[in-house]
Write a protein that holds these residues in place. Sequence first.
Motif, short mmCIF file in Angstrom:
data_model
loop_
_atom_site.label_atom_id
_atom_site.label_comp_id
_atom_site.label_asym_id
_atom_site.label_seq_id
_atom_site.Cartn_x
_atom_site.Cartn_y
_atom_site.Cartn_z
N ARG A 187 0.95 -1.11 0.58
CA ARG A 187 0.56 -0.40 -0.24
C ARG A 187 0.55 1.28 0.49
NH1 ARG A 187 -6.24 -0.30 2.61
NH2 ARG A 187 -5.95 1.38 2.54
N LYS A 188 1.90 1.53 0.50
CA LYS A 188 3.34 2.88 0.65
C LYS A 188 3.39 2.60 -0.82
CE LYS A 188 3.99 1.38 5.08
NZ LYS A 188 5.23 0.94 6.12
N ARG A 189 3.65 2.52 -1.83
CA ARG A 189 3.82 2.39 -3.02
C ARG A 189 2.85 1.87 -3.55
NH1 ARG A 189 9.27 -0.35 -3.05
NH2 ARG A 189 10.39 0.31 -1.29
N HIS A 190 1.89 2.04 -3.62
CA HIS A 190 0.72 1.63 -4.68
C HIS A 190 0.57 3.06 -5.70
CE1 HIS A 190 -2.27 -0.39 -7.30
NE2 HIS A 190 -1.81 -1.55 -6.27
N ASN A 191 0.46 2.86 -6.72
CA ASN A 191 0.01 4.59 -7.44
C ASN A 191 -1.40 4.28 -7.74
OD1 ASN A 191 2.70 6.00 -7.70
ND2 ASN A 191 3.50 3.65 -7.93
N GLY A 192 -2.29 3.32 -7.10
CA GLY A 192 -3.76 3.24 -8.02
C GLY A 192 -3.71 2.33 -9.00
N GLU A 193 -5.30 2.43 -9.87
CA GLU A 193 -5.27 1.18 -10.51
C GLU A 193 -5.45 2.39 -12.06
OE1 GLU A 193 -9.96 1.40 -10.01
OE2 GLU A 193 -9.82 0.14 -8.54
#
Length: 378
Positions: free
Chosen positions: A251-257
């Motif tokens: 989640r800390k490195r997530h850039n979305g859909e």
Amino acid sequence: MRIAILDTYYAKFLKAHYARNKGLKKQDSSAQRASLLAAAFGTSDFYSRHLNGMGHEALDLIANCVPLQDSWARENDVSFNPLLLKLPHRTFRLPVIGRHLAAMPGLMEVALAQVRAFKPDVLYCQDLSFFPGDVLRDLKKDVKLVVGQIACPLPPQSFLDGYDLILTSFPHFVERLKATGIASEYFKIGFDTRVLDLLGNVPKDIDASFVGGVSRHHGKAIPVLEYVAENTPIQFFGYGAKTLPRGSPIRKRHNGEVWGLDMYRALARSKVTLNRHINVAENNANNMRLYEATGVGSLLITDRKDNLGDIFEVGKEVVAYSSQEEAAELVRYYLAHPDEARGIAQAGQARTLRDHTYKRRMEELVPVLERHLAAQGA
């Protein structure tokens, strides 16, 4: 041959596409379909475009897109209940076909009307959970051959029974399907070169990525992805991040859909990209990311599978890992050795553009369909 290709799209993609294209839902069904196909989501028009180019007549049906199906139904004077059209078709129970189809018009009924209007020789379903088996059996009055394709968990047997043939990129599914009395053959998915034309030049400004979903079907992958997130600069793109615990390093490195061309662009921007198969793949390599990542020229680091060497030359065209530690080590190694990474990525792309394009796949598909049509006496 006349081939109707029926598919369903992720609801989140459809919502995002119509939000991005204001006023699209007010356009006619042809314009809506063209806009959706131009987004290059899923297999888009990758089948129909090449089938049409081979002299066949293929039509794409996006059966769960409410604005599109609403417009088509109105244009073709198909009677329907607008409220039911917006309900998931799986809420309908259809044990008696005639009475219930007449009483409950909705997404499935509009799709049936589209198929019957087109009068195909072959109905090719990319979603085996859309039509119940009894509906497919009734549809055979109008269609010579009903074919399904699957690369996900199998639906209940009641949905499978109406198919004359099921193609699958899971080698282990073939005998399982045959054991139920349904003809089945192994058929790999691929990459469409039109994507490269649509993307144009893309700078490689992402060191490492994982592009894909994280859901219950990816359960075994989560520990691997979290370990790699903690030990490499990997970035994540896709759906499902909100289903993870708040403390997850993903989640800390997530850039979305990312959907369609945006998904391909995220892959193309990546110097290296990590792949992980869903649980149902078992020990077989099959997923779309194999071809999408190599097709756009990124170095693919994928989980080691028994048949991976049948698709790519491991170590020269793609790289494979057997543990989370090895996955992280490979990401770090190839980021530290960019020339070596670039060479493998270029070899992987050359292999995909030679052997794994949808043009090639359609050349393989047509004889299969013709053979099974002949077996049906068509």
